[in-house]
Write a protein that holds these residues in place. Structure first.
Motif, PDB file in Angstrom:
ATOM      1  N   ASP A 183       0.842  -1.197   0.000  1.00 50.53           N
ATOM      2  CA  ASP A 183       0.000   0.000   0.000  1.00 50.53           C
ATOM      3  C   ASP A 183       0.880   1.251   0.000  1.00 50.53           C
ATOM      4  O   ASP A 183       1.306   1.733   1.044  1.00 50.53           O
ATOM      5  N   GLU A 184       1.135   1.784  -1.176  1.00 50.48           N
ATOM      6  CA  GLU A 184       2.012   2.947  -1.298  1.00 50.48           C
ATOM      7  C   GLU A 184       1.368   4.223  -0.766  1.00 50.48           C
ATOM      8  O   GLU A 184       2.049   5.232  -0.575  1.00 50.48           O
ATOM      9  N   SER A 185       0.062   4.200  -0.519  1.00 49.31           N
ATOM     10  CA  SER A 185      -0.610   5.383   0.024  1.00 49.31           C
ATOM     11  C   SER A 185      -0.442   5.497   1.539  1.00 49.31           C
ATOM     12  O   SER A 185      -0.746   6.533   2.123  1.00 49.31           O
ATOM     13  N   CYS A 186       0.056   4.446   2.172  1.00 48.23           N
ATOM     14  CA  CYS A 186       0.226   4.441   3.628  1.00 48.23           C
ATOM     15  C   CYS A 186       1.354   5.390   4.027  1.00 48.23           C
ATOM     16  O   CYS A 186       2.426   5.383   3.410  1.00 48.23           O
ATOM     17  N   PRO A 187       1.152   6.204   5.069  1.00 47.17           N
ATOM     18  CA  PRO A 187       2.203   7.124   5.529  1.00 47.17           C
ATOM     19  C   PRO A 187       3.476   6.413   5.983  1.00 47.17           C
ATOM     20  O   PRO A 187       4.544   7.019   6.017  1.00 47.17           O
ATOM     21  N   LEU A 188       3.354   5.127   6.339  1.00 48.74           N
ATOM     22  CA  LEU A 188       4.519   4.370   6.801  1.00 48.74           C
ATOM     23  C   LEU A 188       5.165   3.543   5.692  1.00 48.74           C
ATOM     24  O   LEU A 188       6.115   2.807   5.947  1.00 48.74           O
ATOM     25  N   TYR A 189       4.656   3.660   4.471  1.00 45.42           N
ATOM     26  CA  TYR A 189       5.183   2.822   3.389  1.00 45.42           C
ATOM     27  C   TYR A 189       6.694   3.037   3.248  1.00 45.42           C
ATOM     28  O   TYR A 189       7.161   4.172   3.112  1.00 45.42           O
ATOM     29  N   PRO A 190       7.475   1.937   3.307  1.00 48.34           N
ATOM     30  CA  PRO A 190       8.939   2.076   3.222  1.00 48.34           C
ATOM     31  C   PRO A 190       9.387   2.489   1.825  1.00 48.34           C
ATOM     32  O   PRO A 190       9.043   1.840   0.838  1.00 48.34           O
ATOM     33  N   LYS A 191      10.130   3.553   1.765  1.00 43.84           N
ATOM     34  CA  LYS A 191      10.613   4.062   0.475  1.00 43.84           C
ATOM     35  C   LYS A 191      12.097   3.748   0.329  1.00 43.84           C
ATOM     36  O   LYS A 191      12.883   3.978   1.243  1.00 43.84           O
ATOM     37  N   GLY A 192      12.450   3.208  -0.814  1.00 38.03           N
ATOM     38  CA  GLY A 192      13.846   2.865  -1.068  1.00 38.03           C
ATOM     39  C   GLY A 192      14.346   1.735  -0.198  1.00 38.03           C
ATOM     40  O   GLY A 192      15.547   1.623   0.048  1.00 38.03           O
ATOM     41  N   GLY A 193      13.421   0.890   0.272  1.00 34.36           N
ATOM     42  CA  GLY A 193      13.821  -0.245   1.101  1.00 34.36           C
ATOM     43  C   GLY A 193      14.216   0.133   2.513  1.00 34.36           C
ATOM     44  O   GLY A 193      14.702  -0.704   3.270  1.00 34.36           O
ATOM     45  N   LYS A 194      14.010   1.406   2.886  1.00 35.91           N
ATOM     46  CA  LYS A 194      14.386   1.856   4.220  1.00 35.91           C
ATOM     47  C   LYS A 194      13.235   1.653   5.200  1.00 35.91           C
ATOM     48  O   LYS A 194      12.074   1.885   4.864  1.00 35.91           O
ATOM     49  N   ARG A 195      13.575   1.243   6.400  1.00 39.24           N
ATOM     50  CA  ARG A 195      12.560   1.080   7.427  1.00 39.24           C
ATOM     51  C   ARG A 195      12.084   2.445   7.908  1.00 39.24           C
ATOM     52  O   ARG A 195      12.897   3.292   8.275  1.00 39.24           O
ATOM     53  N   PRO A 196      10.782   2.679   7.930  1.00 42.13           N
ATOM     54  CA  PRO A 196      10.284   3.957   8.455  1.00 42.13           C
ATOM     55  C   PRO A 196      10.374   3.969   9.974  1.00 42.13           C
ATOM     56  O   PRO A 196      10.503   2.925  10.614  1.00 42.13           O
ATOM     57  N   GLU A 197      10.329   5.149  10.550  1.00 43.84           N
ATOM     58  CA  GLU A 197      10.295   5.259  12.006  1.00 43.84           C
ATOM     59  C   GLU A 197       8.915   4.853  12.502  1.00 43.84           C
ATOM     60  O   GLU A 197       7.902   5.107  11.851  1.00 43.84           O
ATOM     61  N   LEU A 198       8.898   4.209  13.662  1.00 44.05           N
ATOM     62  CA  LEU A 198       7.624   3.792  14.242  1.00 44.05           C
ATOM     63  C   LEU A 198       6.849   5.017  14.698  1.00 44.05           C
ATOM     64  O   LEU A 198       7.337   5.826  15.476  1.00 44.05           O
ATOM     65  N   LYS A 199       5.640   5.168  14.194  1.00 48.18           N
ATOM     66  CA  LYS A 199       4.771   6.248  14.644  1.00 48.18           C
ATOM     67  C   LYS A 199       3.331   5.812  14.472  1.00 48.18           C
ATOM     68  O   LYS A 199       2.986   5.071  13.547  1.00 48.18           O
ATOM     69  N   LYS A 200       2.511   6.251  15.400  1.00 46.76           N
ATOM     70  CA  LYS A 200       1.103   5.884  15.368  1.00 46.76           C
ATOM     71  C   LYS A 200       0.389   6.723  14.325  1.00 46.76           C
ATOM     72  O   LYS A 200       0.495   7.946  14.316  1.00 46.76           O
ATOM     73  N   VAL A 201      -0.327   6.050  13.432  1.00 43.28           N
ATOM     74  CA  VAL A 201      -1.071   6.732  12.378  1.00 43.28           C
ATOM     75  C   VAL A 201      -2.554   6.597  12.671  1.00 43.28           C
ATOM     76  O   VAL A 201      -3.050   5.500  12.942  1.00 43.28           O
ATOM     77  N   ALA A 202      -3.274   7.702  12.647  1.00 37.92           N
ATOM     78  CA  ALA A 202      -4.709   7.677  12.956  1.00 37.92           C
ATOM     79  C   ALA A 202      -5.470   6.872  11.915  1.00 37.92           C
ATOM     80  O   ALA A 202      -5.091   6.836  10.753  1.00 37.92           O
TER      81      ALA A 202
END
Length: 230
Positions: free
Chosen positions: A211-230
């Motif tokens: 799901d590329e629309s997700c704010p946590l979607y990993p870009k460039g294979g990098k792990r996103p920071e953990l954050k709560k998304v409403a």
């Protein structure tokens, strides 16, 4: 929703680290655990990175969960490597208490319909009991929104899987809220074990939902920071 961590393995990181080191040592774990803490934590880290997650099963955590909906607990108990003790609707005559979904509360007309239905359900529930119908039969009128209390015990490996699935933005909102609160609590007592805990994108740097629309979607294979998304 109220969530409390009411019991856990003492020093979970050290216990898991000692378990990890014991696999490649002549020493027993009761001696290994006295070693320097950085050694224990490094052994734990290496072991988990290589996929040997059985060592973190030695750490367990017990939560008291209050005021979640029956809809939420039905999802929760699908996680089978755990122990549960839930407030019984058969044994307990319930007072009116229910969870209103955020999407309902945002719409005043929808909220009015929802509250009217809840009021009717409890009115009829109590009416049946007053007529001598057993609580265990009257409860059939109660909705999924009815609140419940539950005690949950999971080991760290089961929790990691729980967080992977339920911290994801695709998880239902209430159990996602529960998962983030449980994660916040265990990070305080076992920061090394749960250092990379979270949804799949945070743990592995990839999205199983694609799901590329997700704010946590990993870009460039990098792990996103953990954050709560409403």
């Amino acid at each position: 929703m109220k969530v409390k961590l009411i019991a856990h393995t003492p020093d979970p990181d050290a216990i898991a680290g000692a378990a990890a080191r014991s696999c490649r040592s002549r020493k027993p774990a009761d001696e290994i655990i006295k070693e320097e803490r950085p050694k224990l934590l490094r052994s734990l880290e290496v072991c988990v990175e290589r996929g040997h997650e059985s060592v973190i099963e030695h750490a367990s955590f017990t939560f008291s969960v209050e005021g979640v909906s029956r809809a939420c607990t039905h999802e929760l108990v699908r996680h089978r490597i755990a122990s549960y003790s839930q407030q019984s609707q058969r044994a307990v005559k319930l007072e009116k208490s229910y969870v209103v979904p955020p999407m309902v509360s945002k719409d005043k007309e929808a909220e009015k319909i929802f509250v009217t239905a809840m009021d009717a359900a409890w009115r009829d529930y109590l009416s049946l009991i007053e007529r001598g119908i057993p609580v265990e039969d009257a409860r059939y009128l109660l909705p999924n929104a009815a609140t419940a209390n539950i005690v949950v015990t999971m080991n760290a490996r089961a929790l990691m899987n729980f967080f992977k699935l339920r911290c994801c933005t695709h998880a239902q909102w209430e159990i996602r809220e529960l998962a983030y609160e449980m994660l916040r609590l265990v990070k305080k007592v076992a920061p090394k074990i749960f250092e990379k805990a979270g949804p799949s994108c945070v743990m592995f740097g990839k999205c199983p939902e694609n799901d590329e629309s997700c704010p946590l979607y990993p870009k460039g294979g990098k792990r996103p920071e953990l954050k709560k998304v409403a």
